[in-house]
Design a protein around this motif. Structure first.
Motif, PDB file in Angstrom:
ATOM      1  N   ARG A  27     -97.953 -58.868 -65.902  1.00  0.00           N
ATOM      2  CA  ARG A  27     -98.697 -58.261 -66.998  1.00  0.00           C
ATOM      3  C   ARG A  27     -99.275 -59.321 -67.922  1.00  0.00           C
ATOM      4  O   ARG A  27    -100.443 -59.243 -68.331  1.00  0.00           O
ATOM      5  CB  ARG A  27     -97.790 -57.293 -67.775  1.00  0.00           C
ATOM      6  CG  ARG A  27     -97.576 -55.983 -67.055  1.00  0.00           C
ATOM      7  CD  ARG A  27     -96.403 -55.151 -67.509  1.00  0.00           C
ATOM      8  NE  ARG A  27     -95.914 -55.324 -68.848  1.00  0.00           N
ATOM      9  CZ  ARG A  27     -94.821 -54.703 -69.313  1.00  0.00           C
ATOM     10  NH1 ARG A  27     -94.136 -53.870 -68.513  1.00  0.00           N
ATOM     11  NH2 ARG A  27     -94.413 -54.887 -70.544  1.00  0.00           N
ATOM     12  N   CYS A  61     -99.201 -55.383 -58.001  1.00  0.00           N
ATOM     13  CA  CYS A  61     -99.509 -54.327 -58.959  1.00  0.00           C
ATOM     14  C   CYS A  61     -98.223 -53.867 -59.638  1.00  0.00           C
ATOM     15  O   CYS A  61     -97.149 -53.880 -59.024  1.00  0.00           O
ATOM     16  CB  CYS A  61    -100.170 -53.141 -58.253  1.00  0.00           C
ATOM     17  SG  CYS A  61    -100.547 -51.701 -59.303  1.00  0.00           S
ATOM     18  N   PHE A  63     -96.902 -50.927 -62.924  1.00  0.00           N
ATOM     19  CA  PHE A  63     -97.175 -49.988 -64.009  1.00  0.00           C
ATOM     20  C   PHE A  63     -95.858 -49.336 -64.402  1.00  0.00           C
ATOM     21  O   PHE A  63     -94.843 -49.495 -63.719  1.00  0.00           O
ATOM     22  CB  PHE A  63     -98.214 -48.930 -63.607  1.00  0.00           C
ATOM     23  CG  PHE A  63     -97.867 -48.119 -62.382  1.00  0.00           C
ATOM     24  CD1 PHE A  63     -97.198 -46.904 -62.482  1.00  0.00           C
ATOM     25  CD2 PHE A  63     -98.226 -48.573 -61.115  1.00  0.00           C
ATOM     26  CE1 PHE A  63     -96.895 -46.157 -61.356  1.00  0.00           C
ATOM     27  CE2 PHE A  63     -97.927 -47.831 -59.975  1.00  0.00           C
ATOM     28  CZ  PHE A  63     -97.257 -46.619 -60.099  1.00  0.00           C
ATOM     29  N   LEU A  97     -98.605 -42.964 -68.558  1.00  0.00           N
ATOM     30  CA  LEU A  97     -98.798 -44.106 -67.666  1.00  0.00           C
ATOM     31  C   LEU A  97     -99.218 -45.302 -68.505  1.00  0.00           C
ATOM     32  O   LEU A  97    -100.154 -45.199 -69.308  1.00  0.00           O
ATOM     33  CB  LEU A  97     -99.874 -43.777 -66.636  1.00  0.00           C
ATOM     34  CG  LEU A  97    -100.386 -44.930 -65.770  1.00  0.00           C
ATOM     35  CD1 LEU A  97     -99.285 -45.435 -64.850  1.00  0.00           C
ATOM     36  CD2 LEU A  97    -101.598 -44.480 -64.960  1.00  0.00           C
ATOM     37  N   PHE A 100    -100.671 -50.604 -66.700  1.00  0.00           N
ATOM     38  CA  PHE A 100    -101.143 -50.681 -65.317  1.00  0.00           C
ATOM     39  C   PHE A 100    -101.950 -51.958 -65.135  1.00  0.00           C
ATOM     40  O   PHE A 100    -102.878 -52.235 -65.884  1.00  0.00           O
ATOM     41  CB  PHE A 100    -102.021 -49.474 -64.988  1.00  0.00           C
ATOM     42  CG  PHE A 100    -102.462 -49.432 -63.548  1.00  0.00           C
ATOM     43  CD1 PHE A 100    -101.756 -48.675 -62.622  1.00  0.00           C
ATOM     44  CD2 PHE A 100    -103.564 -50.149 -63.108  1.00  0.00           C
ATOM     45  CE1 PHE A 100    -102.146 -48.635 -61.296  1.00  0.00           C
ATOM     46  CE2 PHE A 100    -103.958 -50.123 -61.788  1.00  0.00           C
ATOM     47  CZ  PHE A 100    -103.245 -49.364 -60.880  1.00  0.00           C
ATOM     48  N   CYS A 101    -101.614 -52.736 -64.121  1.00  0.00           N
ATOM     49  CA  CYS A 101    -102.405 -53.935 -63.836  1.00  0.00           C
ATOM     50  C   CYS A 101    -102.271 -54.328 -62.361  1.00  0.00           C
ATOM     51  O   CYS A 101    -101.249 -54.062 -61.720  1.00  0.00           O
ATOM     52  CB  CYS A 101    -102.023 -55.098 -64.739  1.00  0.00           C
ATOM     53  SG  CYS A 101    -100.309 -55.631 -64.636  1.00  0.00           S
ATOM     54  N   ALA A 115    -101.020 -47.098 -55.459  1.00  0.00           N
ATOM     55  CA  ALA A 115    -100.479 -46.821 -56.794  1.00  0.00           C
ATOM     56  C   ALA A 115    -100.606 -45.341 -57.130  1.00  0.00           C
ATOM     57  O   ALA A 115     -99.656 -44.719 -57.635  1.00  0.00           O
ATOM     58  CB  ALA A 115    -101.213 -47.674 -57.836  1.00  0.00           C
ATOM     59  N   TRP A 116    -101.759 -44.747 -56.827  1.00  0.00           N
ATOM     60  CA  TRP A 116    -101.930 -43.327 -57.119  1.00  0.00           C
ATOM     61  C   TRP A 116    -101.030 -42.464 -56.236  1.00  0.00           C
ATOM     62  O   TRP A 116    -100.585 -41.392 -56.656  1.00  0.00           O
ATOM     63  CB  TRP A 116    -103.398 -42.920 -56.965  1.00  0.00           C
ATOM     64  CG  TRP A 116    -104.156 -43.148 -58.228  1.00  0.00           C
ATOM     65  CD1 TRP A 116    -105.049 -44.149 -58.490  1.00  0.00           C
ATOM     66  CD2 TRP A 116    -104.059 -42.377 -59.440  1.00  0.00           C
ATOM     67  NE1 TRP A 116    -105.510 -44.045 -59.785  1.00  0.00           N
ATOM     68  CE2 TRP A 116    -104.922 -42.977 -60.386  1.00  0.00           C
ATOM     69  CE3 TRP A 116    -103.331 -41.255 -59.808  1.00  0.00           C
ATOM     70  CZ2 TRP A 116    -105.078 -42.477 -61.672  1.00  0.00           C
ATOM     71  CZ3 TRP A 116    -103.472 -40.754 -61.100  1.00  0.00           C
ATOM     72  CH2 TRP A 116    -104.342 -41.373 -62.018  1.00  0.00           C
ATOM     73  N   LEU A 194    -109.192 -47.653 -62.818  1.00  0.00           N
ATOM     74  CA  LEU A 194    -108.169 -46.650 -63.128  1.00  0.00           C
ATOM     75  C   LEU A 194    -108.790 -45.467 -63.859  1.00  0.00           C
ATOM     76  O   LEU A 194    -108.494 -44.303 -63.560  1.00  0.00           O
ATOM     77  CB  LEU A 194    -107.062 -47.270 -63.976  1.00  0.00           C
ATOM     78  CG  LEU A 194    -105.896 -46.344 -64.332  1.00  0.00           C
ATOM     79  CD1 LEU A 194    -105.132 -45.928 -63.090  1.00  0.00           C
ATOM     80  CD2 LEU A 194    -104.960 -47.019 -65.337  1.00  0.00           C
TER      81      LEU A 194
END
Length: 241
Positions: A27, A61, A63, A97, A100-101, A115-116, A194
């Motif tokens: 992050r 990734c 989150f 949420l 997120f990165c 991720a989704w 996103l």
């Protein structure tokens, strides 16, 4: 800790201190912070997700998700920046949420889809009715994003009954100020991935953007009511799981 495999990537839901530290390092790198870790008081209250490339083991990734109800919406991260009393009346479980990165060197669009898929599984398992968060544009130069903001104004403002009000001291009231017909090509080019996904699911945004100089971002409050997601989109999301 739980995990799932999807193609080239492995997703883990974890509360292990070493995993949280790895997420905080990523992050800090993604947000361009002048410190080795990005951490705050919300980390201890959240469920954290990490996505690794299976072959190399690299973290690509991360989150976090925070369970919220209308009664405690004021204790969410977003409530630091937006006046959210309208959502106190929301009937159903909510999840925020955040953070997120995706690693800058990780260019594979499959990462966002994975991720989704993890978010969809979480939402289904916990009977979530509203997914929300702050969707960030890189930097604080709003002129770069005027076409994107014009599209948000024209097509994606929150319903009046849920509309977040201004709370932060530094905001861009794009819904009130913009009087331009957007260039769709420029708008889509500057829309964060996103946020684009939120909008494809029928998501909506606040009528203003917060200028967050600490994180060097502009962000809008973003929500998607799970019951309003088109059936075809739900099938596509669940097919990813």
């Amino acid at each position: 800790m739980s995990s799932g495999n999807k193609g080239r990537y492995r997703t883990r839901m974890t509360d292990a201190p070493s995993d949280l530290r790895a997420a905080q390092v990523l992050r800090a790198q993604c947000f361009g912070l002048d410190k080795p870790l990005d951490r705050d008081a919300f980390d201890d209250r959240c469920t954290h997700f990490l996505i690794h490339e299976r072959k190399s083991g690299a973290l690509v990734c991360t989150f976090r998700m925070l369970d919220v109800t209308g009664a405690d919406i004021s204790a969410s991260y977003a409530a630091q920046f937006y006046e959210l009393s309208a959502l106190e009346k929301f009937d159903g479980k909510m999840v925020e949420l955040g953070r997120f990165c995706i690693a800058p060197e990780a260019k594979d669009p499959e990462i966002l889809r994975v991720a989704w898929a993890a978010m969809t599984t979480y939402v289904d398992q916990h009977d979530v009715k509203l997914l929300f968060g702050c969707s960030s544009f890189a930097g604080t130069e709003m002129n770069t994003y005027l076409d994107a903001f014009a599209v948000l104004k024209a097509q994606h403002l929150a319903p009046t009954r849920w509309l977040p009000r201004v709370k932060a001291p530094d905001v861009f009231r794009f819904a009130a100020r913009l009087r331009r017909k957007p260039n769709m090509k420029k708008a889509l080019a500057h829309m964060p991935p996103l946020l684009r996904t939120y909008l494809m699911m029928g998501g909506w945004v606040s009528d203003h953007a917060v200028v967050d100089r600490q994180m060097n971002t502009l962000h809008v409050f973003t929500g998607v009511e799970i019951g309003a997601i088109p059936a075809t989109r739900k099938r596509l999301l669940r097919a990813l799981c």
